[in-house]
Design an enzyme around this catalytic site. Sequence first.
Site, mmCIF file in Angstrom:
data_model
loop_
_atom_site.group_PDB
_atom_site.id
_atom_site.type_symbol
_atom_site.label_atom_id
_atom_site.label_comp_id
_atom_site.label_asym_id
_atom_site.label_seq_id
_atom_site.Cartn_x
_atom_site.Cartn_y
_atom_site.Cartn_z
ATOM 1 C CG ASP A 14 -1.783 1.108 1.435
ATOM 2 O OD1 ASP A 14 -1.691 2.077 0.659
ATOM 3 O OD2 ASP A 14 -2.593 1.056 2.385
ATOM 4 C CB ILE A 15 1.414 3.881 -2.544
ATOM 5 C CG1 ILE A 15 2.642 4.699 -2.944
ATOM 6 C CG2 ILE A 15 0.143 4.707 -2.599
ATOM 7 C CD1 ILE A 15 2.666 5.101 -4.408
ATOM 8 C CG ASN A 28 -10.252 12.402 -11.134
ATOM 9 O OD1 ASN A 28 -10.291 13.624 -11.017
ATOM 10 N ND2 ASN A 28 -10.722 11.592 -10.207
ATOM 11 N N GLY A 36 -9.674 3.566 -6.188
ATOM 12 C CA GLY A 36 -8.313 3.053 -6.364
ATOM 13 C C GLY A 36 -7.300 3.729 -5.466
ATOM 14 C CG ASP A 38 -7.558 10.044 -6.443
ATOM 15 O OD1 ASP A 38 -6.658 10.803 -6.057
ATOM 16 O OD2 ASP A 38 -8.693 10.435 -6.743
ATOM 17 C CB THR A 123 -2.232 -0.767 -14.446
ATOM 18 O OG1 THR A 123 -1.996 -0.636 -13.044
ATOM 19 C CG2 THR A 123 -0.993 -0.370 -15.224
ATOM 20 C CE1 TYR A 126 -9.246 7.255 -15.370
ATOM 21 C CE2 TYR A 126 -7.104 8.224 -15.774
ATOM 22 C CZ TYR A 126 -8.406 8.353 -15.349
ATOM 23 O OH TYR A 126 -8.867 9.585 -14.928
HETATM 24 P P1 ADP Z 1 -5.862 4.619 -12.830
HETATM 25 O O1 ADP Z 1 -7.131 5.422 -12.911
HETATM 26 O O2 ADP Z 1 -4.642 5.447 -13.189
HETATM 27 O O3 ADP Z 1 -5.952 3.332 -13.569
HETATM 28 P P2 ADP Z 1 -6.237 3.261 -10.240
HETATM 29 O O4 ADP Z 1 -6.139 3.850 -8.882
HETATM 30 O O5 ADP Z 1 -7.557 2.710 -10.672
HETATM 31 O O6 ADP Z 1 -5.676 4.376 -11.261
HETATM 32 O O7 ADP Z 1 -5.170 2.091 -10.382
HETATM 33 C C1 ADP Z 1 -3.789 2.302 -10.508
HETATM 34 C C2 ADP Z 1 -3.043 1.213 -9.757
HETATM 35 O O8 ADP Z 1 -3.060 1.523 -8.359
HETATM 36 C C3 ADP Z 1 -3.652 -0.191 -9.894
HETATM 37 O O9 ADP Z 1 -2.618 -1.076 -10.299
HETATM 38 C C4 ADP Z 1 -4.128 -0.523 -8.476
HETATM 39 O O10 ADP Z 1 -3.949 -1.901 -8.190
HETATM 40 C C5 ADP Z 1 -3.190 0.314 -7.646
HETATM 41 N N1 ADP Z 1 -3.619 0.631 -6.270
HETATM 42 C C6 ADP Z 1 -4.864 0.676 -5.738
HETATM 43 N N2 ADP Z 1 -4.799 0.996 -4.423
HETATM 44 C C7 ADP Z 1 -3.469 1.160 -4.120
HETATM 45 C C8 ADP Z 1 -2.734 1.476 -2.927
HETATM 46 N N3 ADP Z 1 -3.340 1.718 -1.771
HETATM 47 N N4 ADP Z 1 -1.367 1.529 -3.015
HETATM 48 C C9 ADP Z 1 -0.724 1.299 -4.181
HETATM 49 N N5 ADP Z 1 -1.362 1.014 -5.321
HETATM 50 C C10 ADP Z 1 -2.710 0.933 -5.300
#
Ligand code: ADP
Length: 177
Positions: A14-15, A28, A36, A38, A123, A126
């Site tokens: 988790d980032i 966005n 996600g 964001d 990924t 989008y």
């Molecule tokens: P986008 O709209 O750019 O596709 P998303 O948030 O839907 O953005 O997904 C981008 C990536 O972030 C995906 O690979 C998803 O698995 C990942 N993701 C979702 N939650 C987290 C998190 N808490 N920490 C890191 N990566 C995450």
Amino acid sequence: MNTVSSRIHLVKGDITRMRVDAVVNAANAQLNPGGGVDGAIHRAAGPELFWELKRKHTGCAPGKAVITNGYRLPAKYVIHTVGPVWKDGRHGEDEVLASAYRSSLELALQHDVKSIAFPNIGTGVYKFPKTRAAQIAIETVKNFLKETQADMEVYFVCFDEDNYQIYHQLLHPFNPN
Ligand code: ADP
């Protein structure tokens, strides 16, 4: 100065937990809190993140980036960038994705960021194909570090197992898991 490859790291998780100078958000174009990564970043940082975004920006074009404080995150800054919405790969998606990584790195350099964590931009909702996205992300980061000789550690933080496996294969092709 270390080699470029030694400054690139792979993390599964988790980032929002990353103790780095800056985390990158896959935002966005309206800079409205979404789902996600964001949604996770906004929840962890607290409402001040949204207030600062709205005070300073009306939006962010795909491939560009803006910076805010990190508030309740361990990270000092959040760099919000907008990836491409995948159509068929013939609408400039590769270039916009590369530009999202590059704009984030340039902003980081301007703010003296020494460590930065990227999610797998584009990924999720989008729908950018994961392997192609990873190749672009790694190449863009490597080129940037080479060209600028920036003193910066870069972490690719993969939340899903697919992305982690893809990055592992590309970054460490000779090391089994
Ligand atoms: P986008 O709209 O750019 O596709 P998303 O948030 O839907 O953005 O997904 C981008 C990536 O972030 C995906 O690979 C998803 O698995 C990942 N993701 C979702 N939650 C987290 C998190 N808490 N920490 C890191 N990566 C995450």
